[in-house]
Design an enzyme around this catalytic site. Structure first.
Site, PDB file in Angstrom:
ATOM      1  N   CYS A 129     -24.193  -2.225 -10.879  1.00 28.16           N
ATOM      2  CA  CYS A 129     -24.895  -1.569  -9.782  1.00 28.16           C
ATOM      3  C   CYS A 129     -24.720  -2.260  -8.450  1.00 28.16           C
ATOM      4  O   CYS A 129     -24.303  -1.654  -7.480  1.00 28.16           O
ATOM      5  CB  CYS A 129     -26.392  -1.470 -10.111  1.00 28.16           C
ATOM      6  SG  CYS A 129     -27.380  -0.697  -8.813  1.00 28.16           S
ATOM      7  N   PHE A 271      -9.528   9.126  -5.989  1.00 29.55           N
ATOM      8  CA  PHE A 271      -8.790   9.792  -7.066  1.00 29.55           C
ATOM      9  C   PHE A 271      -7.302   9.448  -7.019  1.00 29.55           C
ATOM     10  O   PHE A 271      -6.438  10.310  -7.170  1.00 29.55           O
ATOM     11  CB  PHE A 271      -8.978  11.316  -6.997  1.00 29.55           C
ATOM     12  CG  PHE A 271     -10.385  11.770  -7.221  1.00 29.55           C
ATOM     13  CD1 PHE A 271     -10.964  11.714  -8.483  1.00 29.55           C
ATOM     14  CD2 PHE A 271     -11.145  12.256  -6.167  1.00 29.55           C
ATOM     15  CE1 PHE A 271     -12.270  12.144  -8.684  1.00 29.55           C
ATOM     16  CE2 PHE A 271     -12.453  12.681  -6.352  1.00 29.55           C
ATOM     17  CZ  PHE A 271     -13.018  12.623  -7.622  1.00 29.55           C
ATOM     18  N   VAL A 272      -7.011   8.157  -6.798  1.00 31.72           N
ATOM     19  CA  VAL A 272      -5.618   7.721  -6.722  1.00 31.72           C
ATOM     20  C   VAL A 272      -5.094   7.558  -8.144  1.00 31.72           C
ATOM     21  O   VAL A 272      -5.206   6.496  -8.750  1.00 31.72           O
ATOM     22  CB  VAL A 272      -5.482   6.403  -5.936  1.00 31.72           C
ATOM     23  CG1 VAL A 272      -4.008   6.026  -5.787  1.00 31.72           C
ATOM     24  CG2 VAL A 272      -6.125   6.531  -4.565  1.00 31.72           C
ATOM     25  N   ARG A 273      -4.538   8.620  -8.655  1.00 28.14           N
ATOM     26  CA  ARG A 273      -3.991   8.600 -10.016  1.00 28.14           C
ATOM     27  C   ARG A 273      -3.148   9.851 -10.239  1.00 28.14           C
ATOM     28  O   ARG A 273      -3.292  10.848  -9.546  1.00 28.14           O
ATOM     29  CB  ARG A 273      -5.118   8.518 -11.056  1.00 28.14           C
ATOM     30  CG  ARG A 273      -6.169   9.615 -10.975  1.00 28.14           C
ATOM     31  CD  ARG A 273      -7.208   9.427 -12.064  1.00 28.14           C
ATOM     32  NE  ARG A 273      -8.178  10.503 -12.118  1.00 28.14           N
ATOM     33  CZ  ARG A 273      -9.427  10.418 -11.707  1.00 28.14           C
ATOM     34  NH1 ARG A 273      -9.872   9.271 -11.182  1.00 28.14           N
ATOM     35  NH2 ARG A 273     -10.260  11.439 -11.827  1.00 28.14           N
ATOM     36  N   GLN A 274      -2.245   9.727 -11.207  1.00 30.58           N
ATOM     37  CA  GLN A 274      -1.391  10.848 -11.610  1.00 30.58           C
ATOM     38  C   GLN A 274      -0.665  11.461 -10.412  1.00 30.58           C
ATOM     39  O   GLN A 274      -0.580  12.679 -10.266  1.00 30.58           O
ATOM     40  CB  GLN A 274      -2.225  11.906 -12.355  1.00 30.58           C
ATOM     41  CG  GLN A 274      -2.862  11.359 -13.623  1.00 30.58           C
ATOM     42  CD  GLN A 274      -3.788  12.343 -14.298  1.00 30.58           C
ATOM     43  OE1 GLN A 274      -4.253  13.299 -13.674  1.00 30.58           O
ATOM     44  NE2 GLN A 274      -4.060  12.119 -15.568  1.00 30.58           N
ATOM     45  N   ASN A 275      -0.158  10.591  -9.540  1.00 31.25           N
ATOM     46  CA  ASN A 275       0.662  10.998  -8.400  1.00 31.25           C
ATOM     47  C   ASN A 275      -0.069  11.914  -7.417  1.00 31.25           C
ATOM     48  O   ASN A 275       0.523  12.792  -6.784  1.00 31.25           O
ATOM     49  CB  ASN A 275       1.946  11.686  -8.880  1.00 31.25           C
ATOM     50  CG  ASN A 275       3.068  11.564  -7.863  1.00 31.25           C
ATOM     51  OD1 ASN A 275       3.235  10.511  -7.246  1.00 31.25           O
ATOM     52  ND2 ASN A 275       3.836  12.627  -7.681  1.00 31.25           N
ATOM     53  N   ARG A 276      -1.364  11.688  -7.275  1.00 28.12           N
ATOM     54  CA  ARG A 276      -2.144  12.453  -6.296  1.00 28.12           C
ATOM     55  C   ARG A 276      -3.279  11.577  -5.786  1.00 28.12           C
ATOM     56  O   ARG A 276      -3.661  10.600  -6.412  1.00 28.12           O
ATOM     57  CB  ARG A 276      -2.706  13.739  -6.908  1.00 28.12           C
ATOM     58  CG  ARG A 276      -3.720  13.489  -8.023  1.00 28.12           C
ATOM     59  CD  ARG A 276      -4.248  14.794  -8.595  1.00 28.12           C
ATOM     60  NE  ARG A 276      -5.179  14.573  -9.690  1.00 28.12           N
ATOM     61  CZ  ARG A 276      -6.480  14.333  -9.541  1.00 28.12           C
ATOM     62  NH1 ARG A 276      -7.003  14.285  -8.320  1.00 28.12           N
ATOM     63  NH2 ARG A 276      -7.261  14.157 -10.585  1.00 28.12           N
TER      64      ARG A 276
END
Length: 296
Positions: A129, A271-276
């Site tokens: 937290c 959401f920096v993942r899966q090329n996006r």
């Protein structure tokens, strides 16, 4: 060059578990990330009138405790820079064996004048937290958060896409336990500069900032920060205090984090993942130009 990751034996422990596959259970060994309380004490005042008091108890993964302490003091507004800090040691006068290397004392320079109302607060921060948002907002204003640069750095979108894989490849403790958060500093070209792991997202970032503080590298105006979880207000606040202009997170940002990033002049990506990924604030720092080659 990336800073080598040293894993003290206290960072993890082996346990015996029952692994169940269908209706079959077998005994096996598993590795867990260690979590222990760290008590942070602070000493301040003239040489002949030193005062000591407990400032914080935080749940953390043992290791890099002095960096964690220095980063915490800076990001909570108790010191303004390296010159305010005389040193950090493990307290030698603990009463119980389990407190050994779980109690640290930060000594402020005699000429430093601490914010006494802040010292009178007794923080308790959990690994998940952190401190409450309202108090952190007040701490940012009181600490005169550095103004982030308005002329860079420029970071190619292709570099941002690569950061999670480069971070994960350097997470030595995560590979063993699967239970650790990470905070990593990169150059605008994507070169890994520094990485720290901890059970707490806030602790991992405080360790990174503390390491930079102790090395005399603040403000981090040319750095890109990647955190392994979501982007909370506290992480944005801590990054701003350290002068970090670009914060990327594998997870989602909170509404307060986005608002704070706008106010601080920080580029916030989520959401920096899966090329996006999504850009939530100050998108001008993210370019579609081909990334520069990182130094050899």
């Amino acid at each position: 060059m990336a800073t080598p990751v040293f894993l003290p034996p206290t960072s993890y422990e082996y346990v015996t578990v029952q692994k169940v596959h269908g209706s079959t259970a077998t005994e096996a060994s598993d590795v867990l990330a260690a979590e222990e309380p760290l008590e942070i004490r602070v000493g301040y005042g003239p040489e002949n009138q030193r005062q000591h008091r407990t400032l914080s108890v935080t749940m953390r993964t043992p290791g890099h405790d002095f960096e964690l302490t220095a980063g915490f003091l800076l990001t909570e507004g108790l010191i303004r820079g390296r010159d305010d800090l005389q040193g950090v040691i493990y307290c030698p006068d603990v009463k119980k064996e389990e407190e050994r290397e779980n109690v640290v004392r930060a000594e402020l320079n005699p000429t430093s004048v601490p914010d006494l109302p802040r010292l009178e607060r007794h923080f308790y921060t959990s690994s998940s937290c952190g401190v409450c948002g309202k108090t952190s907002i007040e701490a940012v204003h009181a600490a005169s958060c550095p103004v982030l640069p308005t002329n860079g750095p420029a970071v190619a979108a292709a570099v941002v896409h690569q950061l999670p894989e480069r971070q994960r490849a350097a997470q030595a403790l995560f590979e063993q336990t699967g239970g650790l958060h990470a905070a990593a500093l990169f150059s605008p070209a994507g070169e890994l500069l520094l990485l720290r792991e901890d059970v707490g997202r806030h602790n991992a970032l405080d360790k990174v900032i503390g390491a930079a503080l102790l090395a005399g590298q603040l403000p981090l105006h040319g750095a890109v920060l990647l955190v392994s979880g979501r982007a909370s207000f506290e992480l944005v606040q801590k990054a701003a205090v350290a002068g970090i202009p670009v914060l990327a997170a594998v997870g989602a940002p909170s509404s307060l984090a986005v608002s704070a990033a706008h106010n601080f002049g920080m580029t916030l990506c989520g959401f920096v993942r899966q090329n996006r990924f999504n850009i939530y604030s100050h998108s001008w720092r993210i370019t579609q130009e081909p990334p520069a080659e990182p130094p050899a």
